[in-house]
Design a protein around this motif. Sequence first.
Motif, short mmCIF file in Angstrom:
data_model
loop_
_atom_site.label_atom_id
_atom_site.label_comp_id
_atom_site.label_asym_id
_atom_site.label_seq_id
_atom_site.Cartn_x
_atom_site.Cartn_y
_atom_site.Cartn_z
N VAL A 105 80.96 57.90 29.76
CA VAL A 105 79.61 57.63 29.36
C VAL A 105 79.31 56.21 28.97
O VAL A 105 78.60 55.56 29.52
CB VAL A 105 79.06 58.71 28.26
N ALA A 106 80.35 55.64 28.49
CA ALA A 106 80.51 54.08 27.78
C ALA A 106 80.51 53.53 29.21
O ALA A 106 79.98 52.36 29.20
CB ALA A 106 81.72 54.00 26.86
N GLU A 107 81.26 53.73 29.87
CA GLU A 107 81.58 52.85 31.21
C GLU A 107 80.35 52.92 32.06
O GLU A 107 80.05 51.89 32.89
CB GLU A 107 82.86 53.45 31.91
N SER A 108 79.81 54.29 32.04
CA SER A 108 78.56 54.32 33.12
C SER A 108 77.31 53.41 32.47
O SER A 108 76.76 53.14 33.20
CB SER A 108 78.28 55.91 33.33
N THR A 109 77.52 53.25 31.27
CA THR A 109 76.33 52.41 30.64
C THR A 109 76.85 51.02 30.35
O THR A 109 75.87 50.35 29.89
CB THR A 109 75.92 53.01 29.45
N ALA A 110 78.03 50.56 30.72
CA ALA A 110 78.15 49.33 30.50
C ALA A 110 77.65 48.30 31.43
O ALA A 110 77.29 48.74 32.37
CB ALA A 110 79.61 49.10 30.48
N ALA A 111 77.56 46.97 30.82
CA ALA A 111 76.99 46.01 31.79
C ALA A 111 78.13 45.64 32.79
O ALA A 111 78.84 44.92 32.09
CB ALA A 111 76.25 44.80 31.10
N VAL A 112 77.96 45.92 34.20
CA VAL A 112 79.06 45.56 34.93
C VAL A 112 78.58 44.40 35.81
O VAL A 112 77.56 44.26 36.24
CB VAL A 112 79.75 46.75 35.64
N THR A 113 79.46 43.25 35.72
CA THR A 113 79.37 42.45 37.01
C THR A 113 80.52 42.12 37.83
O THR A 113 81.58 42.41 37.46
CB THR A 113 78.85 41.02 36.36
N LEU A 114 80.34 41.57 38.91
CA LEU A 114 81.37 41.16 39.96
C LEU A 114 81.70 39.80 40.14
O LEU A 114 80.56 38.78 39.85
CB LEU A 114 81.04 41.49 41.28
N ASP A 115 82.76 39.32 40.24
CA ASP A 115 83.36 37.99 40.18
C ASP A 115 84.09 37.66 41.55
O ASP A 115 85.00 38.50 41.73
CB ASP A 115 83.83 37.37 38.89
N VAL A 116 84.05 36.35 41.98
CA VAL A 116 84.83 36.18 43.31
C VAL A 116 85.41 34.66 42.52
O VAL A 116 84.96 33.82 42.54
CB VAL A 116 83.94 35.85 44.69
N MET A 117 86.60 34.88 43.02
CA MET A 117 87.71 34.06 42.52
C MET A 117 87.62 32.72 43.22
O MET A 117 88.03 31.61 42.92
CB MET A 117 88.97 34.08 42.19
N GLN A 118 87.07 32.61 44.68
CA GLN A 118 87.28 31.57 45.57
C GLN A 118 85.83 30.85 45.65
O GLN A 118 85.66 29.88 46.29
CB GLN A 118 87.51 31.83 46.68
N VAL B 49 76.56 36.67 52.11
CA VAL B 49 77.35 37.96 52.02
C VAL B 49 77.20 38.77 50.65
O VAL B 49 77.15 38.05 49.49
CB VAL B 49 78.87 37.85 52.12
N HIS B 50 76.90 40.13 50.73
CA HIS B 50 76.72 40.97 49.51
C HIS B 50 77.93 41.65 49.29
O HIS B 50 78.32 42.35 50.03
CB HIS B 50 75.47 41.99 49.63
N LEU B 51 78.48 41.79 48.08
CA LEU B 51 79.52 42.53 47.61
C LEU B 51 79.06 43.48 46.62
O LEU B 51 78.05 43.25 45.79
CB LEU B 51 80.49 41.89 46.89
N ILE B 52 79.40 44.76 46.92
CA ILE B 52 78.85 45.98 46.48
C ILE B 52 79.92 46.92 45.74
O ILE B 52 80.86 47.33 46.43
CB ILE B 52 78.06 47.00 47.39
N ARG B 53 79.71 47.32 44.37
CA ARG B 53 80.59 48.29 43.68
C ARG B 53 79.71 49.47 43.72
O ARG B 53 78.62 49.64 43.11
CB ARG B 53 80.91 47.81 42.38
N GLU B 54 80.07 50.47 44.56
CA GLU B 54 79.24 51.77 44.70
C GLU B 54 79.36 52.77 43.90
O GLU B 54 78.54 53.54 43.30
CB GLU B 54 79.54 52.36 46.12
N LYS B 55 80.69 52.66 43.08
CA LYS B 55 80.91 53.68 42.04
C LYS B 55 80.07 53.34 40.74
O LYS B 55 80.06 52.24 40.51
CB LYS B 55 82.38 53.83 41.78
#
Length: 409
Positions: free
Chosen positions: A21-34, A111-117
């Motif tokens: 539950v904690a993970e599902s409600t966490a504020a998640v962002t993606l980061d591209v190193m390049q 380009v769009h990067l998507i975390r579907e989970k």
Amino acid sequence: MKKFLAFLMAMAMLLTCAAAVAESTAAVTLDVMQDYRADDPILAQYGEPAPAGQEDLPVILIKHKKHMKLNVTTQPSTVKSAKISAYSEDSKIVSVIGTTITGEKVGQTVVHLIREKEPKAELAVRVIVYMPVRKVTIKAPVKHVEPTESIQLTAQVAPGSANVQTVTWYSSNENIATVDATGKVTGVKRGAVRISAVADDGSFARDSVRIQVTRAMGVGDLIEDQFAAEPEEVQDVLPVDGSDENYYARLDEYDPTDNTVLVSIMDRITIDKEEAESLKVGSNIQIGDETVTVETLQADKFSICINEMYYLDYTDGGGELTASFMSMPLYETVVSGIMEVADDLVFVDGIDPETGTPLDEPVTRTAAEFKEMIQDLDDIGFNADNVYIRFDEDTGVLKRVERYYTPFQ
């Protein structure tokens, strides 16, 4: 006991559910190193400004027809990793397979990067596809300059469609000559210096030219005490260990069936000092296999320059001058033959085989690595200007190879 075990299992399930539950409600962002920040000034030279609505997107640079696997991470790092998918708004400019992008056409798209989970996240990045510089060519009106005087060099990049057309200029020794941002070279004191122009687009394309800082004159006009002066000490290119002799050599045509390699023992081409100092405009001189007619002549105590291309250098204070062409040392073959490669051959390598750049410290490689490398020479070969060898003079077995980086390869 059973009740206690049941209690522990129930607690474990509760903790697992709480973490989910904690993970599902966490504020998640993606980061591209390049990526580059959108306001990075380096981006201005690579393409058109960002389209409306894309001004704040992070930016990725990719060369035309090159691939790049994006290194995508999830933030915060406490969130479990999950599969990332991606798609391009214009696949004609940037195509996507998995998280590997390919610059198909010069231009830019998103380009769009998507975390579907769960927890889901998405990141949009602006991708600029640019045409890299393949070649830099320096043009010099002359290749000598007097102290305190200046000459103007120019640098042309190819192809003409390269996005970044600018170069950065460097002098190998500013105590002899300096160069400014426009390519203007100013002599400081007598000597030889190498002036380089490096493409600014990160392609590492470059060119260089040797410039003599000297008073232009004929050899016969040289002041005698210029040649009588003690020559500067010249260090050996490579250290010599023990009493065995090192030989310049070119190695090629390795045959794995009989474990042999074609070895050409080389030596620097030299010119007799008296012959060199008697040169005049219109006279001929034999340099290796070529007969050269003297059209222009400059000289000082360091070297004699013929036709602004050939240099005869006073390197050891003896009766011979070593020959170079456009600053590249000239060699001639003394003897060639087939040598067996020793199983315990020592290969001291000062070049990174992947990039062709010099290593900070030479590494010792195995005979097997040497055999594999010499079958795939590419652009980083085993030539006389960067290779020394040792061999058993009784058996003719190749025992040691030392390869070092030089700017001429």
